[in-house]
Design an enzyme around this catalytic site. Structure first.
Site, mmCIF file in Angstrom:
data_model
loop_
_atom_site.group_PDB
_atom_site.id
_atom_site.type_symbol
_atom_site.label_atom_id
_atom_site.label_comp_id
_atom_site.label_asym_id
_atom_site.label_seq_id
_atom_site.Cartn_x
_atom_site.Cartn_y
_atom_site.Cartn_z
ATOM 1 N N ALA A 34 0.799 -1.236 0.000
ATOM 2 C CA ALA A 34 0.000 0.000 0.000
ATOM 3 C C ALA A 34 0.827 1.280 0.000
ATOM 4 C CB ALA A 34 -0.939 -0.012 1.208
ATOM 5 N N GLY A 37 4.117 2.999 -5.379
ATOM 6 C CA GLY A 37 3.670 3.889 -6.447
ATOM 7 C C GLY A 37 2.229 3.631 -6.852
ATOM 8 N N ARG A 112 8.827 -7.877 -18.084
ATOM 9 C CA ARG A 112 8.117 -8.166 -16.829
ATOM 10 C C ARG A 112 8.665 -9.446 -16.200
ATOM 11 N NH1 ARG A 112 4.522 -6.045 -20.336
ATOM 12 N NH2 ARG A 112 3.130 -4.345 -19.696
ATOM 13 N N ASP A 176 -4.970 -2.928 -19.352
ATOM 14 C CA ASP A 176 -4.885 -3.172 -20.795
ATOM 15 C C ASP A 176 -6.162 -2.714 -21.497
ATOM 16 O OD1 ASP A 176 -2.309 -4.395 -20.635
ATOM 17 O OD2 ASP A 176 -3.271 -6.163 -19.794
ATOM 18 N N HIS A 203 -0.736 -10.724 -19.578
ATOM 19 C CA HIS A 203 -0.338 -9.333 -19.346
ATOM 20 C C HIS A 203 1.163 -9.165 -19.563
ATOM 21 C CE1 HIS A 203 -0.402 -5.261 -17.940
ATOM 22 N NE2 HIS A 203 0.517 -5.541 -17.036
ATOM 23 N N MET A 254 -2.613 2.666 -13.372
ATOM 24 C CA MET A 254 -2.843 1.345 -12.770
ATOM 25 C C MET A 254 -3.745 1.472 -11.554
ATOM 26 S SD MET A 254 -2.457 -1.852 -12.978
ATOM 27 C CE MET A 254 -3.803 -2.493 -12.008
HETATM 28 P P1 NAD Z 1 6.711 0.328 -6.009
HETATM 29 O O1 NAD Z 1 8.113 -0.117 -5.850
HETATM 30 O O2 NAD Z 1 6.451 1.781 -6.134
HETATM 31 O O3 NAD Z 1 5.835 -0.197 -4.799
HETATM 32 C C1 NAD Z 1 5.861 -1.520 -4.391
HETATM 33 C C2 NAD Z 1 5.557 -1.566 -2.920
HETATM 34 O O4 NAD Z 1 5.615 -2.933 -2.529
HETATM 35 C C3 NAD Z 1 6.572 -0.809 -2.045
HETATM 36 O O5 NAD Z 1 5.890 0.070 -1.188
HETATM 37 C C4 NAD Z 1 7.266 -1.913 -1.260
HETATM 38 O O6 NAD Z 1 7.669 -1.531 0.040
HETATM 39 C C5 NAD Z 1 6.175 -2.961 -1.240
HETATM 40 N N1 NAD Z 1 6.686 -4.298 -0.928
HETATM 41 C C6 NAD Z 1 7.833 -4.897 -1.310
HETATM 42 N N2 NAD Z 1 7.904 -6.121 -0.779
HETATM 43 C C7 NAD Z 1 6.784 -6.311 -0.055
HETATM 44 C C8 NAD Z 1 6.292 -7.366 0.743
HETATM 45 N N3 NAD Z 1 6.962 -8.499 0.895
HETATM 46 N N4 NAD Z 1 5.102 -7.199 1.331
HETATM 47 C C9 NAD Z 1 4.387 -6.065 1.173
HETATM 48 N N5 NAD Z 1 4.807 -5.019 0.449
HETATM 49 C C10 NAD Z 1 5.992 -5.149 -0.158
HETATM 50 O O7 NAD Z 1 6.106 -0.444 -7.283
HETATM 51 P P2 NAD Z 1 4.746 -0.120 -8.069
HETATM 52 O O8 NAD Z 1 5.025 0.841 -9.141
HETATM 53 O O9 NAD Z 1 3.676 0.164 -7.084
HETATM 54 O O10 NAD Z 1 4.489 -1.539 -8.778
HETATM 55 C C11 NAD Z 1 4.172 -2.669 -8.019
HETATM 56 C C12 NAD Z 1 4.001 -3.892 -8.900
HETATM 57 O O11 NAD Z 1 2.879 -3.731 -9.775
HETATM 58 C C13 NAD Z 1 5.185 -4.156 -9.825
HETATM 59 O O12 NAD Z 1 5.470 -5.544 -9.847
HETATM 60 C C14 NAD Z 1 4.687 -3.710 -11.192
HETATM 61 O O13 NAD Z 1 5.349 -4.358 -12.246
HETATM 62 C C15 NAD Z 1 3.243 -4.107 -11.099
HETATM 63 N N6 NAD Z 1 2.351 -3.454 -12.060
HETATM 64 C C16 NAD Z 1 1.353 -4.217 -12.594
HETATM 65 C C17 NAD Z 1 0.447 -3.663 -13.475
HETATM 66 C C18 NAD Z 1 -0.663 -4.498 -14.034
HETATM 67 O O14 NAD Z 1 -1.293 -4.083 -15.018
HETATM 68 N N7 NAD Z 1 -1.004 -5.629 -13.458
HETATM 69 C C19 NAD Z 1 0.557 -2.319 -13.833
HETATM 70 C C20 NAD Z 1 1.591 -1.564 -13.269
HETATM 71 C C21 NAD Z 1 2.488 -2.153 -12.384
HETATM 72 C C1 LMR Z 2 1.998 -2.050 -17.224
HETATM 73 O O1 LMR Z 2 1.437 -2.662 -18.118
HETATM 74 O O2 LMR Z 2 2.082 -0.819 -17.204
HETATM 75 C C2 LMR Z 2 2.590 -2.821 -16.090
HETATM 76 O O3 LMR Z 2 2.554 -4.185 -16.349
HETATM 77 C C3 LMR Z 2 3.951 -2.339 -15.689
HETATM 78 C C4 LMR Z 2 5.010 -2.638 -16.682
HETATM 79 O O4 LMR Z 2 6.052 -3.152 -16.276
HETATM 80 O O5 LMR Z 2 4.852 -2.332 -17.865
#
Ligand code: NAD
Ligand code: LMR
Length: 342
Positions: A34, A37, A112, A176, A203, A254
């Site tokens: 939580a 980003g 990814r 997406d 994805h 996201m």
């Molecule tokens: P980020 O680094 O800004 O935030 C991740 C958070 O996870 C941090 O606050 C960190 O402290 C926390 N964290 C790390 N290990 C943890 C644990 N064991 N338990 C609980 N929290 C933990 O990253 P972000 O930009 O928020 O992205 C997070 C993930 O979402 C990435 O893997 C990214 O690739 C993915 N993502 C997925 C999609 C999608 O469409 N599904 C889109 C964007 C990003």
């Molecule tokens: C996205 O589609 O934006 C996420 O899966 C993050 C990434 O790594 O592209």
């Protein structure tokens, strides 16, 4: 093989609303990761939902501050912050919906799948806690690589003996569809609020398959333009990663997408009908054992898998091209749990 289910008008079901006043009231939603980003703006959007009475925020860092900040907002949801593994169970206790954006994001030049080594064990451990503390909760996994992290969570649920997990475990691929709606509406000068494009498959890269032929309102493009739009949707995550130049990947879009997904899940839990969103789920719709398709949501999670629908030749070819990568990603997740289970 591909099913040819008759589907309700997806345009009506795949609305772009996030929260409505009829969404499940008294819902407890937990966000794991939580403080990140995605986690922070997602938690902010969830705090605005009238359906949520308890918003529980978990991370390994900074959750007291994030929770204190959000708790001053004049909406009904009570906010609690939980930091570190000792506080994870309290975060999950009684949760109706768990959203998981915990884990590292990409930097330019990475795929990814390059995140697997770090994020696989994070998801394994968080899924284990969910399986023990809130096995009936809906779980939306955002952490990449989604094509592998969802099978990881599924393997954990199987090993923990959770029944019916197939209906409650979702890879959140809403972004997406959000992108497809935006880019296609832009390309045709249409109002984006009314655009609805299903995106199926997985994805990552070629596994992201927009079904432009099923867009509502109907749109048509010459083959080259259709291909260019498809490739842009497939590479949209990379577009953001490169623009952020090392500062992470998509976070704000996201958060919007995950909030939309959450709103529909909560609406369906409250008995609201016609809630449809594309999500990566356990699936019999193609040769891949997990596959994103439009899902009709209900009180118990997946009410019906609406399948891939009628595709044009180009889209059938995209599904075929995605198969190898998707199946390898799924197997990698399943093997990881087999090798690391204790
Ligand atoms: P980020 O680094 O800004 O935030 C991740 C958070 O996870 C941090 O606050 C960190 O402290 C926390 N964290 C790390 N290990 C943890 C644990 N064991 N338990 C609980 N929290 C933990 O990253 P972000 O930009 O928020 O992205 C997070 C993930 O979402 C990435 O893997 C990214 O690739 C993915 N993502 C997925 C999609 C999608 O469409 N599904 C889109 C964007 C990003
Ligand atoms: C996205 O589609 O934006 C996420 O899966 C993050 C990434 O790594 O592209």
């Amino acid at each position: 093989m591909f099913s040819r289910l008759a589907r309700p008008a997806l345009s009506k079901c795949m609305s772009q609303r996030t929260f409505t006043t009829s969404s499940k009231t008294n819902a407890k939603v937990a966000v794991l990761g939580a403080s990140g980003g995605i986690g922070q703006p997602l938690s902010l959007l969830l705090k605005t939902s009238p359906a949520i009475t308890q918003l529980s925020l978990y991370d390994i860092a900074h959750t007291p501050g994030v929770a204190a900040d959000l708790s001053h907002i004049e909406t009904p949801a009570k906010v609690s912050g939980h930091m570190g593994p000792d506080e994870l169970d309290a975060c999950l206790e009684g949760a109706d919906l768990v959203l998981i954006p915990a884990g590292v994001p990409r930097k330019p030049g990475m795929t990814r799948d390059d995140l697997f080594n770090t994020n696989a064990s994070i998801v394994l451990n968080l899924a284990k806690a969910c399986a023990k503390k809130c096995p009936q909760a809906m779980v939306g996994i955002i952490t990449n690589p989604v094509n592998s992290t969802v099978p990881i969570a599924a393997e954990v649920y199987k090993r923990e003996g959770v029944q019916g997990w197939e209906k409650r475990l979702f890879g959140v691929t809403t972004l997406d569809a959000v992108r497809a709606n935006t880019f296609i509406a832009e390309a045709r000068g249409l109002e984006v609020a009314h655009m609805s494009v299903p995106v199926i498959g997985g994805h990552s890269g070629v596994t992201i398959i927009p079904l432009i032929s099923q867009a509502t309102p109907a749109v048509s493009f010459p083959p080259e333009e259709r291909k260019a739009l498809t490739v842009r949707i497939q590479n949209a995550g990379t577009e953001v990663v490169e623009a952020k130049a090392g500062a992470g990947s998509a976070t704000l879009s996201m958060a919007f997408a995950a909030a939309r997904f959450a709103g529909k899940v909560l609406e369906a839990l409250a008995g609201g009908e016609g809630q449809v969103e594309c999500a990566f789920v356990k699936s019999n719709e193609t040769d891949s054992s997990y596959f994103a398709t439009p899902i009709l949501l209900g009180k118990n999670g997946v009410e019906a898998n609406l399948g891939v629908g009628k595709m044009i030749e180009y889209e059938i070819q995209l599904v075929s091209e995605a198969k190898e990568e998707l199946q390898a990603n799924i197997k990698k997740g399943e093997d990881f749990v087999a090798q690391n289970w204790s």
